[in-house]
Design an enzyme around this catalytic site. Sequence first.
Site, PDB file in Angstrom:
ATOM      1  N   SER A   1       0.795  -1.223   0.000  1.00 27.06           N
ATOM      2  CA  SER A   1       0.000   0.000   0.000  1.00 27.06           C
ATOM      3  C   SER A   1       0.829   1.275   0.000  1.00 27.06           C
ATOM      4  CB  SER A   1      -0.944   0.015   1.201  1.00 27.06           C
ATOM      5  OG  SER A   1      -0.223  -0.035   2.412  1.00 27.06           O
TER       6      SER A   1
ATOM      7  N   HIS B   1      -5.609  -3.915  -1.577  1.00 30.49           N
ATOM      8  CA  HIS B   1      -5.437  -2.851  -2.578  1.00 30.49           C
ATOM      9  C   HIS B   1      -5.449  -3.402  -4.002  1.00 30.49           C
ATOM     10  CE1 HIS B   1      -4.647   0.755  -0.107  1.00 30.49           C
ATOM     11  NE2 HIS B   1      -4.195  -0.110   0.775  1.00 30.49           N
TER      12      HIS B   1
ATOM     13  N   LYS C   1     -12.526  -0.751   0.104  1.00 33.96           N
ATOM     14  CA  LYS C   1     -11.744   0.040  -0.854  1.00 33.96           C
ATOM     15  C   LYS C   1     -12.446   0.029  -2.211  1.00 33.96           C
ATOM     16  CE  LYS C   1      -7.288  -0.289   1.534  1.00 33.96           C
ATOM     17  NZ  LYS C   1      -7.829  -0.626   2.847  1.00 33.96           N
TER      18      LYS C   1
END
Length: 397
Positions: free
Chosen positions: A185, A213, A244
Site C-alpha cells: 500500500s 489494494h 476500498k
Amino acid sequence: MSFIGQLQDELAEFKKEGVYKRLNYLDSPQDSRVNMEGRGEVVILSSNNYLGLCDVPEIVQAGKAALDTWGAGTASVRFICGTFTIHRQLEEALAKFVGCESSLSYVSCWNANEGLCPTVLSEPDLVISDQLNHASIIDSIRLAKTITKCQTAVYKHSDMADLEEKLKAAKNARRKLIFTDGIFSMEGDIAKLPDLVPLARKYDAVLAVDDSHATGVLGKKGRGTAEHYGLLGQVDVITSTLGKALGGAAGGFTAGPLALTDYLTQRSRPQLFSNALPPTVAASALAAVKYVEKHPELVTTLHDNARYFREQLLSLGFKPLAGETPIVPVILGETAKAIHMSELLLAEGVFVTGFGYPVVPQGHARIRCQLSAAHSRDDLDFTLRAFKKVGSKLGLI
C-alpha cells in the site's frame, strides 16, 4: 505528571515537530471531487475508492433495501444468531470473484488478518512475512507468536532468494505459512506471485495474500493479484477488504478452501466475539461485486488514469516510485515535509495525504497519490497544475 498531562505534552510535541495529523471532514459522498468542511469543493487523491463505486446509485440502493429487509444490524455474532442469508450470498460471490472455493466475511480485513495466523498456527509452525507487509499482517503474526508460540521470520521485501533461505531453514516446521500483501500500500508495487506460488509448492508451504489494494484493481476484470498474473485459483488463502474498490463501506473477508473457512468459523476469535457484518454493508458490497463483473471497463479506465498521471508527474520533474498500480508515491524524506506539502496542495484544492512515521519508516515520508476510475482528465490536469505550483514553491522541481 498525570496520564492526561503526559498525553497532552506528547501531542504538543507532535505539533511542534510538524507531524500532527489533522482530520478533514467531508460533507458529501466519496467521489473524484468532494465537499470538505471549511474548504468547499476539492479534488480527492487520497481515497481507496479505486473504481468510483462509493456513490453508484444501484450500490447505494442495495444498502437501503437491505435496511428495510434485514434491519440496521445483526445484534449478534455469527455462530449465535448473527448469520443472515445476505452473508451467504455475499460470501459465495466473493469466493467466486477471487477464484477460491469458499469465503468468510469479517467486519474488516484487519479482523480477517488478525483471525488467520493465531487460529491456524501453533508452536511447531512457522509464518514468514514480507518486510513491507501491512500493519494488520504484522499484528496478526505478533498475536500468533504471543498466543500460540509459533515461530516467525521476515524476508527482505520481495526477495525470493531470502525467502527461500528461510524456507530451507524451516524444514522441521510442521506447517509453513508465507504471508504477503498483493499490492504494497505504501510502495504501490505488486507481490511476485509467479515466484511465490512455485516456492510455496516446492517447500510445502501455504501461501496467503492480502489483496486489499488489489481486489477490484488488478487483472482485466479486477479479480486481484492472481488474475493479474494468470494464477487464479492457485493462491491458497486470500484476505481482502470490502472497504476500498468494492464500494468502500466496511468489512473484509478470508477466502480459500472450504475446510479453512469452516475452521475459522469454529475457532477464529474475531469471528466468534465480534458482531457479524451489518446487512446493509453486506448487501452494498454484493451489489458492488456484481457491478464490477458487469463493468470491467472501469478497471481499464483506472489504469489509464494512473498511467497518465504518473507520466505527467515525471514530465513535470517529480520522481514518483515506478509501478503499474493506481498508487503513486512521491518520496520526500521527512514527515514534516510531507505533511507541509499536503497542506499546500489542499490550499490549492487538492486533497492528498502526506504519510510519515510510524506509517512508513523514518526518512521515507511521502505524498501518496491514489487514482480512481472516477477521475476525469480535467480532475487530473487540475491536480497536476497544483503539483507544479507547490513543487516549484518547495524547490522539488
